[in-house]
Write a protein that holds these residues in place. Sequence first.
Motif, mmCIF file in Angstrom:
data_model
loop_
_atom_site.group_PDB
_atom_site.id
_atom_site.type_symbol
_atom_site.label_atom_id
_atom_site.label_comp_id
_atom_site.label_asym_id
_atom_site.label_seq_id
_atom_site.Cartn_x
_atom_site.Cartn_y
_atom_site.Cartn_z
ATOM 1 N N ARG A 1 -18.294 -7.983 -8.953
ATOM 2 C CA ARG A 1 -17.980 -7.711 -10.366
ATOM 3 C C ARG A 1 -17.835 -6.216 -10.626
ATOM 4 N N LYS A 2 -18.661 -5.420 -9.976
ATOM 5 C CA LYS A 2 -18.568 -3.967 -10.133
ATOM 6 C C LYS A 2 -17.239 -3.457 -9.563
ATOM 7 N N ALA A 3 -16.830 -3.991 -8.421
ATOM 8 C CA ALA A 3 -15.542 -3.596 -7.826
ATOM 9 C C ALA A 3 -14.386 -4.014 -8.731
ATOM 10 N N GLU A 4 -14.438 -5.233 -9.255
ATOM 11 C CA GLU A 4 -13.378 -5.696 -10.165
ATOM 12 C C GLU A 4 -13.278 -4.806 -11.402
ATOM 13 N N ALA A 5 -14.417 -4.444 -11.976
ATOM 14 C CA ALA A 5 -14.426 -3.596 -13.169
ATOM 15 C C ALA A 5 -13.873 -2.211 -12.865
ATOM 16 N N ALA A 6 -14.245 -1.660 -11.722
ATOM 17 C CA ALA A 6 -13.756 -0.331 -11.340
ATOM 18 C C ALA A 6 -12.252 -0.357 -11.086
ATOM 19 N N LEU A 7 -11.766 -1.420 -10.474
ATOM 20 C CA LEU A 7 -10.324 -1.545 -10.229
ATOM 21 C C LEU A 7 -9.563 -1.723 -11.548
ATOM 22 N N ILE B 1 -9.709 -10.192 0.848
ATOM 23 C CA ILE B 1 -10.271 -9.518 -0.322
ATOM 24 C C ILE B 1 -9.289 -8.513 -0.900
ATOM 25 N N VAL B 2 -8.613 -7.782 -0.025
ATOM 26 C CA VAL B 2 -7.615 -6.812 -0.491
ATOM 27 C C VAL B 2 -6.536 -7.535 -1.294
ATOM 28 N N ALA B 3 -6.112 -8.683 -0.805
ATOM 29 C CA ALA B 3 -5.091 -9.456 -1.514
ATOM 30 C C ALA B 3 -5.649 -10.059 -2.808
ATOM 31 N N GLN B 4 -6.820 -10.659 -2.746
ATOM 32 C CA GLN B 4 -7.404 -11.320 -3.913
ATOM 33 C C GLN B 4 -7.700 -10.333 -5.032
ATOM 34 N N PHE B 5 -8.232 -9.168 -4.690
ATOM 35 C CA PHE B 5 -8.572 -8.163 -5.696
ATOM 36 C C PHE B 5 -7.403 -7.227 -5.998
ATOM 37 N N ASP B 6 -6.318 -7.398 -5.263
ATOM 38 C CA ASP B 6 -5.139 -6.546 -5.430
ATOM 39 C C ASP B 6 -5.534 -5.066 -5.374
ATOM 40 N N ILE B 7 -6.231 -4.723 -4.295
ATOM 41 C CA ILE B 7 -6.732 -3.353 -4.133
ATOM 42 C C ILE B 7 -5.570 -2.446 -3.723
ATOM 43 N N PRO B 8 -5.300 -1.431 -4.536
ATOM 44 C CA PRO B 8 -4.163 -0.556 -4.231
ATOM 45 C C PRO B 8 -4.405 0.312 -2.992
ATOM 46 N N ARG B 9 -3.324 0.703 -2.386
ATOM 47 C CA ARG B 9 -3.374 1.539 -1.174
ATOM 48 C C ARG B 9 -4.149 2.827 -1.439
ATOM 49 N N GLU B 10 -3.981 3.415 -2.610
ATOM 50 C CA GLU B 10 -4.657 4.671 -2.926
ATOM 51 C C GLU B 10 -6.181 4.516 -2.893
ATOM 52 N N VAL B 11 -6.671 3.320 -3.129
ATOM 53 C CA VAL B 11 -8.102 3.048 -3.011
ATOM 54 C C VAL B 11 -8.458 2.836 -1.543
ATOM 55 N N MET B 12 -7.675 2.027 -0.843
ATOM 56 C CA MET B 12 -7.971 1.707 0.543
ATOM 57 C C MET B 12 -8.062 2.941 1.439
ATOM 58 N N ILE B 13 -7.199 3.923 1.200
ATOM 59 C CA ILE B 13 -7.215 5.097 2.069
ATOM 60 C C ILE B 13 -8.436 5.994 1.805
ATOM 61 N N ARG B 14 -9.137 5.748 0.728
ATOM 62 C CA ARG B 14 -10.327 6.546 0.400
ATOM 63 C C ARG B 14 -11.642 5.856 0.756
ATOM 64 N N LEU B 15 -11.575 4.667 1.279
ATOM 65 C CA LEU B 15 -12.809 3.938 1.571
ATOM 66 C C LEU B 15 -13.656 4.702 2.579
ATOM 67 N N GLY B 16 -14.895 4.925 2.188
ATOM 68 C CA GLY B 16 -15.836 5.591 3.066
ATOM 69 C C GLY B 16 -15.717 7.100 3.072
ATOM 70 N N ALA B 17 -14.688 7.628 2.458
ATOM 71 C CA ALA B 17 -14.506 9.090 2.450
ATOM 72 C C ALA B 17 -15.476 9.719 1.465
ATOM 73 N N LYS B 18 -16.104 10.794 1.879
ATOM 74 C CA LYS B 18 -17.050 11.512 1.015
ATOM 75 C C LYS B 18 -16.628 12.951 0.899
#
Length: 103
Positions: free
Chosen positions: A40-46, A86-103
């Motif tokens: 739910r937190k991921a959905e809200a942030a997206l 999950i990427v398909a179901q949540f329709d996670i954009p590429r701009e989010v995917m390329i930042r996963l885990g980056a700090k």
Amino acid sequence: MSSLRMPQGFVKQLNGESADAALRHEIVEEQAAALGRMGRKAEAALAALRAHEGEGRAQVLKAAADAVWCFLVQREVLGLRDRAAIVAQFDIPREVMIRLGAK
């Protein structure tokens, strides 16, 4: 996390296997609840990211990437490793995917 110790009177009524099963059941319930909260937190942030344009977008993008990262890690801890679904179901954009885990 709170202690999961059962009341001693209840434990005495159960044999070892039943007590073990009850504890396992409670652990699985908590894992499912935690996964639901993270989802739910991921959905809200997206949703916030999709609605946000202009100044401050970088902050909203970072929040979305963090929320998605936490959700995916929680899934992997539970043995759910199919990110593509999950990427398909949540329709996670590429701009989010390329930042996963980056700090």
